[in-house]
Design a protein around this motif. Structure first.
Motif, PDB file in Angstrom:
ATOM      1  N   GLY A   1      22.286  21.537 -15.379  1.00  0.00           N
ATOM      2  CA  GLY A   1      21.828  22.430 -14.368  1.00  0.00           C
ATOM      3  C   GLY A   1      22.815  23.866 -14.320  1.00  0.00           C
ATOM      4  O   GLY A   1      22.057  24.818 -14.100  1.00  0.00           O
ATOM      5  N   LYS A   2      23.911  23.379 -14.456  1.00  0.00           N
ATOM      6  CA  LYS A   2      24.721  24.620 -14.276  1.00  0.00           C
ATOM      7  C   LYS A   2      24.588  25.804 -15.305  1.00  0.00           C
ATOM      8  O   LYS A   2      24.402  26.974 -14.894  1.00  0.00           O
ATOM      9  N   ILE A   3      24.346  25.562 -16.593  1.00  0.00           N
ATOM     10  CA  ILE A   3      23.985  26.161 -17.448  1.00  0.00           C
ATOM     11  C   ILE A   3      22.728  26.922 -17.371  1.00  0.00           C
ATOM     12  O   ILE A   3      22.562  28.155 -17.594  1.00  0.00           O
ATOM     13  N   TYR A   4      21.922  26.261 -17.083  1.00  0.00           N
ATOM     14  CA  TYR A   4      20.519  26.699 -16.779  1.00  0.00           C
ATOM     15  C   TYR A   4      20.448  28.042 -15.435  1.00  0.00           C
ATOM     16  O   TYR A   4      20.059  28.905 -15.785  1.00  0.00           O
ATOM     17  N   VAL A   5      21.188  27.568 -14.589  1.00  0.00           N
ATOM     18  CA  VAL A   5      21.128  28.376 -13.367  1.00  0.00           C
ATOM     19  C   VAL A   5      22.187  29.818 -13.861  1.00  0.00           C
ATOM     20  O   VAL A   5      21.800  30.957 -13.733  1.00  0.00           O
ATOM     21  N   ALA A   6      23.168  29.600 -14.710  1.00  0.00           N
ATOM     22  CA  ALA A   6      23.839  30.656 -15.383  1.00  0.00           C
ATOM     23  C   ALA A   6      23.007  31.779 -16.215  1.00  0.00           C
ATOM     24  O   ALA A   6      23.210  32.900 -16.309  1.00  0.00           O
ATOM     25  N   THR A   7      22.451  30.939 -17.152  1.00  0.00           N
ATOM     26  CA  THR A   7      21.504  31.880 -17.926  1.00  0.00           C
ATOM     27  C   THR A   7      20.383  32.311 -17.301  1.00  0.00           C
ATOM     28  O   THR A   7      20.079  33.588 -17.729  1.00  0.00           O
ATOM     29  N   GLU A   8      19.839  31.849 -16.458  1.00  0.00           N
ATOM     30  CA  GLU A   8      18.798  32.390 -15.415  1.00  0.00           C
ATOM     31  C   GLU A   8      19.297  33.574 -14.612  1.00  0.00           C
ATOM     32  O   GLU A   8      18.593  34.628 -14.624  1.00  0.00           O
ATOM     33  N   SER A   9      20.490  33.431 -14.126  1.00  0.00           N
ATOM     34  CA  SER A   9      21.070  34.517 -13.161  1.00  0.00           C
ATOM     35  C   SER A   9      21.276  35.592 -13.904  1.00  0.00           C
ATOM     36  O   SER A   9      20.830  36.691 -13.736  1.00  0.00           O
ATOM     37  N   LEU A  10      21.866  35.502 -15.275  1.00  0.00           N
ATOM     38  CA  LEU A  10      22.246  36.687 -16.010  1.00  0.00           C
ATOM     39  C   LEU A  10      20.933  37.094 -16.483  1.00  0.00           C
ATOM     40  O   LEU A  10      20.823  38.620 -16.744  1.00  0.00           O
ATOM     41  N   SER A  11      20.038  36.597 -16.868  1.00  0.00           N
ATOM     42  CA  SER A  11      18.614  37.112 -17.274  1.00  0.00           C
ATOM     43  C   SER A  11      17.926  37.898 -16.017  1.00  0.00           C
ATOM     44  O   SER A  11      17.597  38.893 -16.369  1.00  0.00           O
ATOM     45  N   CYS A  12      18.202  37.501 -14.960  1.00  0.00           N
ATOM     46  CA  CYS A  12      17.547  38.425 -13.976  1.00  0.00           C
ATOM     47  C   CYS A  12      18.240  39.425 -13.580  1.00  0.00           C
ATOM     48  O   CYS A  12      17.655  40.524 -13.198  1.00  0.00           O
TER      49      CYS A  12
END
Length: 455
Positions: free
Chosen positions: A351-362
């Motif tokens: 989950g942490k990597i998912y949030v990190a990649t999605e946040s950077l993408s946004c």
């Protein structure tokens, strides 16, 4: 993909028909009220549901025993009921505030309180559907989607005719009811499970933890879009903002229906094999290859028909968004490949990597959109969409390769990158020459794609 994608297209067509009927019989006020009430119920539903329908289907798909599947299904259903009730209570408690924020006074609080039943029914229905998807009963999912589309439009037409503006709330409730009834009728029947409240609560916390990370990732996307809307509202004007929202909906909602057939079946399959490195690599590579060849003719055909599509969904006054929509369409292959890889993060429960990649993408999307629009208008937004997904694909591939040690098999990125180049050339040809350029591309690539997919 064909079965699930077809019912999604059917749903989008029924949505277009419904919106047209509302626009003609009620007027712009009706369309605005539908958007307003839907936005509120969806926002409350997304953040109270915590996406346990997606996090639970991951564990259900990976369960190899029928009794384990039954226990996980019981937990998922129980939590979907609890969270749905929470959403309903929150909407009832906040109904005076929601009415004041939306309409300037508190006179509409009964409508918002009544609307609270929508996220409740949606949460329960998605709980049933999580079990269907986890057990790979995709025929049931397709039948539910068809019932929502056809049942919703069948109920909406007489409601709009007789109640006019007062029908809006009941239309939204009717669609949610069709979803709940269909999901219950075609639910997966598993052995009954006896679990205490404490056991159910404890077992569901793993769903909630991963679901919370998914919710935060989605929230980052909502926030990025909202910040860009605020930027446009100050930098441009309301008309330009409306055009942007129309293009955004076409690319991410109507065109996004194509992806539903891919992800609905793909995520449970990937979750079931995620413990095996070789099986994971084969599954991801195989799905990237399939989507690359399946999307290429669709992208070309959409570009050739972009003007009639915009006229059908909206009107001739929205034709200014064609550069945004057409160029954005050329990035669908990159988007599909990046999502195929990104779902590996969710299947692993990271989950942490998912949030990190999605946040950077946004953040990347927001910056590129501001730069693109400020320099080249809607053409810049289309270019921004392409650059965004190209960089996002590179980023998630690095995570896939460096963090998890996976690799892509069979040169699957060759058709992705070649398809992206062909699609971009078709888009530029459409904007500079005419619709017949992407139509020629469609005629050429269709038999090639069919031959590849047949293998």
């Amino acid at each position: 993909m064909g079965q699930l994608g077809s019912v999604q297209v059917l749903g989008q067509l029924c949505s277009v028909v419904r919106n047209k009927i509302i626009a003609v019989w009620i007027g712009p006020v009706g369309v605005g009220m539908v958007i307003l009430f839907n936005s509120v119920s969806e926002l409350v539903g997304v953040f109270t549901r915590l996406n346990i329908d997606q996090s639970s289907q991951r564990d259900i798909a990976a369960a190899g025993d029928r009794d384990v599947t039954a226990r996980l299904s019981h937990v998922a259903h129980s939590w979907s009921v609890w969270l749905g009730l929470l959403a309903w209570l929150l909407m009832c408690a906040a109904s005076p505030l929601l009415s004041r924020w939306s309409f300037g006074d508190s006179s509409h609080w009964p409508e918002f309180c009544l609307l609270g039943i929508v996220p409740f029914m949606t949460s329960v229905a998605l709980g049933y559907q999580a079990v269907m998807k986890g057990c790979r009963q995709f025929g049931r999912v397709a039948r539910v989607s068809a019932m929502i589309a056809l049942g919703g439009i069948a109920v909406s037409v007489p409601l709009i005719w007789f109640l006019r503006e007062r029908s809006i709330i009941w239309i939204i409730i009717a669609y949610a009811l069709c979803m709940l009834v269909g999901s219950w009728l075609w639910r997966v029947r598993l052995p009954r499970v006896k679990m205490s409240l404490r056991q159910t609560w404890s077992a569901g916390m793993s769903f909630v933890r991963l679901g919370a990370f998914i919710t935060v990732g989605l929230g980052a996307g909502y926030l990025a879009n909202y910040l860009f809307v605020l930027y446009m509202n100050n930098y441009a004007d309301t008309a330009q903002l409306g055009l942007y929202q129309a293009g955004f909906i076409i690319i991410n909602s109507y065109v996004g229906a194509i992806f539903t057939g891919v992800w609905t079946e793909y995520f449970p399959r990937l979750s079931a094999v995620i413990r095996s490195r070789r099986a994971t690599e084969v599954t991801v590579s195989h799905r990237i290859s399939i989507t690359a060849w399946a999307l290429l003719p669709i992208m070309a055909l959409f570009m050739a028909l972009d003007e009639p599509i915009v006229r059908l969904i909206y009107s001739s006054s929205f034709l200014d968004i064609i550069p945004y929509v057409t160029l954005g369409m050329s990035a669908m292959g990159l988007r599909a490949a990046s999502w195929c890889i990104q779902h590996t993060v969710l299947a692993r429960g990271d989950g942490k990597i998912y949030v990190a990649t999605e946040s950077l993408s946004c953040v990347l999307c927001l910056v590129l959109n501001i730069i693109g629009y400020s320099r080249w208008g809607f053409v810049g937004l289309g270019v921004s969409y392409i650059v965004w997904y190209a960089l996002f694909l590179a980023g998630v591939w690095l995570v896939y390769r460096r963090r998890y040690g996976y690799r892509l098999r069979g040169r699957v990125m060759v058709p992705v990158l070649a398809g992206a180049a062909v699609a971009l050339a078709a888009a530029v040809g459409r904007l500079m020459v005419g619709w017949w350029v992407p139509m020629a591309v469609f005629v050429v690539v269709l038999p090639i794609a069919y031959k590849k997919l047949s293998k």
